[in-house]
Structure formats: C-alpha cells, structure tokens
Design a protein around this motif. Sequence first.
Motif, PDB file in Angstrom:
ATOM      1  N   LEU A 150       7.379  -8.664  -1.285  1.00  0.00           N
ATOM      2  CA  LEU A 150       6.103  -8.157  -1.769  1.00  0.00           C
ATOM      3  C   LEU A 150       4.961  -8.614  -0.855  1.00  0.00           C
ATOM      4  O   LEU A 150       4.046  -7.844  -0.561  1.00  0.00           O
ATOM      5  CB  LEU A 150       5.865  -8.627  -3.204  1.00  0.00           C
ATOM      6  CG  LEU A 150       4.665  -8.044  -3.925  1.00  0.00           C
ATOM      7  CD1 LEU A 150       4.741  -6.529  -3.990  1.00  0.00           C
ATOM      8  CD2 LEU A 150       4.580  -8.619  -5.334  1.00  0.00           C
ATOM      9  N   ALA A 151       5.033  -9.845  -0.385  1.00  0.00           N
ATOM     10  CA  ALA A 151       4.005 -10.360   0.537  1.00  0.00           C
ATOM     11  C   ALA A 151       3.978  -9.546   1.823  1.00  0.00           C
ATOM     12  O   ALA A 151       2.904  -9.276   2.374  1.00  0.00           O
ATOM     13  CB  ALA A 151       4.257 -11.833   0.839  1.00  0.00           C
ATOM     14  N   ALA A 152       5.148  -9.127   2.303  1.00  0.00           N
ATOM     15  CA  ALA A 152       5.208  -8.322   3.531  1.00  0.00           C
ATOM     16  C   ALA A 152       4.514  -6.974   3.326  1.00  0.00           C
ATOM     17  O   ALA A 152       3.831  -6.478   4.230  1.00  0.00           O
ATOM     18  CB  ALA A 152       6.662  -8.117   3.956  1.00  0.00           C
ATOM     19  N   ILE A 153       4.673  -6.407   2.150  1.00  0.00           N
ATOM     20  CA  ILE A 153       4.024  -5.127   1.867  1.00  0.00           C
ATOM     21  C   ILE A 153       2.503  -5.305   1.857  1.00  0.00           C
ATOM     22  O   ILE A 153       1.775  -4.532   2.484  1.00  0.00           O
ATOM     23  CB  ILE A 153       4.523  -4.539   0.532  1.00  0.00           C
ATOM     24  CG1 ILE A 153       6.025  -4.222   0.618  1.00  0.00           C
ATOM     25  CG2 ILE A 153       3.732  -3.282   0.165  1.00  0.00           C
ATOM     26  CD1 ILE A 153       6.669  -3.895  -0.718  1.00  0.00           C
ATOM     27  N   TYR A 154       2.032  -6.331   1.150  1.00  0.00           N
ATOM     28  CA  TYR A 154       0.581  -6.587   1.111  1.00  0.00           C
ATOM     29  C   TYR A 154       0.029  -6.901   2.504  1.00  0.00           C
ATOM     30  O   TYR A 154      -1.065  -6.459   2.861  1.00  0.00           O
ATOM     31  CB  TYR A 154       0.254  -7.730   0.156  1.00  0.00           C
ATOM     32  CG  TYR A 154       0.216  -7.309  -1.297  1.00  0.00           C
ATOM     33  CD1 TYR A 154      -0.686  -6.342  -1.734  1.00  0.00           C
ATOM     34  CD2 TYR A 154       1.060  -7.886  -2.229  1.00  0.00           C
ATOM     35  CE1 TYR A 154      -0.733  -5.960  -3.072  1.00  0.00           C
ATOM     36  CE2 TYR A 154       1.016  -7.514  -3.566  1.00  0.00           C
ATOM     37  CZ  TYR A 154       0.119  -6.548  -3.980  1.00  0.00           C
ATOM     38  OH  TYR A 154       0.072  -6.176  -5.292  1.00  0.00           O
ATOM     39  N   ARG A 155       0.793  -7.647   3.295  1.00  0.00           N
ATOM     40  CA  ARG A 155       0.354  -7.994   4.656  1.00  0.00           C
ATOM     41  C   ARG A 155       0.218  -6.729   5.508  1.00  0.00           C
ATOM     42  O   ARG A 155      -0.768  -6.554   6.220  1.00  0.00           O
ATOM     43  CB  ARG A 155       1.342  -8.985   5.276  1.00  0.00           C
ATOM     44  CG  ARG A 155       0.919  -9.566   6.596  1.00  0.00           C
ATOM     45  CD  ARG A 155       1.831 -10.684   7.087  1.00  0.00           C
ATOM     46  NE  ARG A 155       3.254 -10.470   6.886  1.00  0.00           N
ATOM     47  CZ  ARG A 155       4.009 -11.098   5.954  1.00  0.00           C
ATOM     48  NH1 ARG A 155       3.466 -11.970   5.144  1.00  0.00           N
ATOM     49  NH2 ARG A 155       5.293 -10.841   5.842  1.00  0.00           N
ATOM     50  N   SER A 156       1.206  -5.839   5.417  1.00  0.00           N
ATOM     51  CA  SER A 156       1.145  -4.592   6.196  1.00  0.00           C
ATOM     52  C   SER A 156      -0.005  -3.708   5.731  1.00  0.00           C
ATOM     53  O   SER A 156      -0.696  -3.096   6.553  1.00  0.00           O
ATOM     54  CB  SER A 156       2.467  -3.832   6.071  1.00  0.00           C
ATOM     55  OG  SER A 156       3.493  -4.533   6.727  1.00  0.00           O
ATOM     56  N   LEU A 157      -0.223  -3.644   4.430  1.00  0.00           N
ATOM     57  CA  LEU A 157      -1.317  -2.846   3.900  1.00  0.00           C
ATOM     58  C   LEU A 157      -2.665  -3.397   4.378  1.00  0.00           C
ATOM     59  O   LEU A 157      -3.531  -2.643   4.832  1.00  0.00           O
ATOM     60  CB  LEU A 157      -1.246  -2.829   2.373  1.00  0.00           C
ATOM     61  CG  LEU A 157      -2.168  -1.875   1.620  1.00  0.00           C
ATOM     62  CD1 LEU A 157      -1.986  -0.439   2.078  1.00  0.00           C
ATOM     63  CD2 LEU A 157      -1.921  -1.983   0.124  1.00  0.00           C
ATOM     64  N   ALA A 158      -2.823  -4.720   4.323  1.00  0.00           N
ATOM     65  CA  ALA A 158      -4.073  -5.347   4.782  1.00  0.00           C
ATOM     66  C   ALA A 158      -4.273  -5.123   6.280  1.00  0.00           C
ATOM     67  O   ALA A 158      -5.387  -4.802   6.725  1.00  0.00           O
ATOM     68  CB  ALA A 158      -4.064  -6.834   4.465  1.00  0.00           C
ATOM     69  N   SER A 159      -3.216  -5.276   7.072  1.00  0.00           N
ATOM     70  CA  SER A 159      -3.319  -5.047   8.520  1.00  0.00           C
ATOM     71  C   SER A 159      -3.702  -3.604   8.816  1.00  0.00           C
ATOM     72  O   SER A 159      -4.481  -3.334   9.737  1.00  0.00           O
ATOM     73  CB  SER A 159      -1.993  -5.374   9.206  1.00  0.00           C
ATOM     74  OG  SER A 159      -1.705  -6.738   9.097  1.00  0.00           O
ATOM     75  N   ASN A 160      -3.164  -2.692   8.039  1.00  0.00           N
ATOM     76  CA  ASN A 160      -3.477  -1.278   8.212  1.00  0.00           C
ATOM     77  C   ASN A 160      -4.959  -1.022   7.926  1.00  0.00           C
ATOM     78  O   ASN A 160      -5.623  -0.283   8.655  1.00  0.00           O
ATOM     79  CB  ASN A 160      -2.597  -0.439   7.286  1.00  0.00           C
ATOM     80  CG  ASN A 160      -2.698   1.036   7.562  1.00  0.00           C
ATOM     81  OD1 ASN A 160      -2.337   1.501   8.640  1.00  0.00           O
ATOM     82  ND2 ASN A 160      -3.198   1.789   6.595  1.00  0.00           N
TER      83      ASN A 160
END
Length: 135
Positions: free
Chosen positions: A114-124
């Motif tokens: 879940l953290a990886a998803i949030y990290r990718s969304l924030a980076s995007n």
Amino acid sequence: MLGFGKYKNWLGVWLLLCGVPLGLIAQQDQYEHLVGQIRTASRMQEHVEAITLGLDLVTYTTKSFTTSDQHLPASFLVTGDAYSAAGRYAEAESWYRRALAHHQRYHEPADPALAAIYRSLASNYLASGQPALSR
C-alpha cells in the motif's frame, strides 16, 4: 517477487508434492518476465512499448490470477509507472487509483504494498506539477 533461479526445478517438485500446481510457478514466471520487459523498456525511454506491455500485463494478470491476488494491484501499479514515465500523468493517476481501490478492498491496511502505491501516486503528482496533492 520471488526469484528461484537454479532451484526452480527442485522447488517445483517440492510444491507439487505439497499439492501446489506447477501452473502457479509458470504464471509467476510469465508475470515476472513481463514486469522485467516493462522496466527495461521504460529505462530505454521506449514508453510506447512499456505502456503496451503494461496493458498486456494487466490482461495476463486478470486472466491468470484470482481477483484478490496481490499480482493484480501490482500490475496496475507497474502500468501506472509506465504511463508516468511517459509523462502521461492523468492516465498514470487512473492506474494508481485503480491499484489503490483494489488493494483497499482485498488486502490488509498494514500491507507494505500500500505504501508503494501511495508513493507512486505522490511522485506522479509531483512530476505533473501538483505538489499540493502529493501530501
């Protein structure tokens, strides 16, 4: 993702004896192969190829794994990464949100994926010039 290397044949025998079908190993191998191809294409700046392979990965994962399997949101995430690398941020966000919704429905809130998803969304969001949304 698991990499079994030279022990794959013995692992297959052991899993078969324990009642795990060998088809699951083949599915995992194909999944890892597609993810590797996507990452290579992205590194080589071949964005159209990476996106096409990402869509192939989602199709393969949808057909090969159960709805609640962790491979499904991971395939959405990898596809979102391909779109983001190509500068197609709105489409990437769509894939990240899909991964997030799927993960929240079928997996535990404390799962590190879940953290990886949030990290990718924030980076995007940062890459698309929307830093306020990245928080």
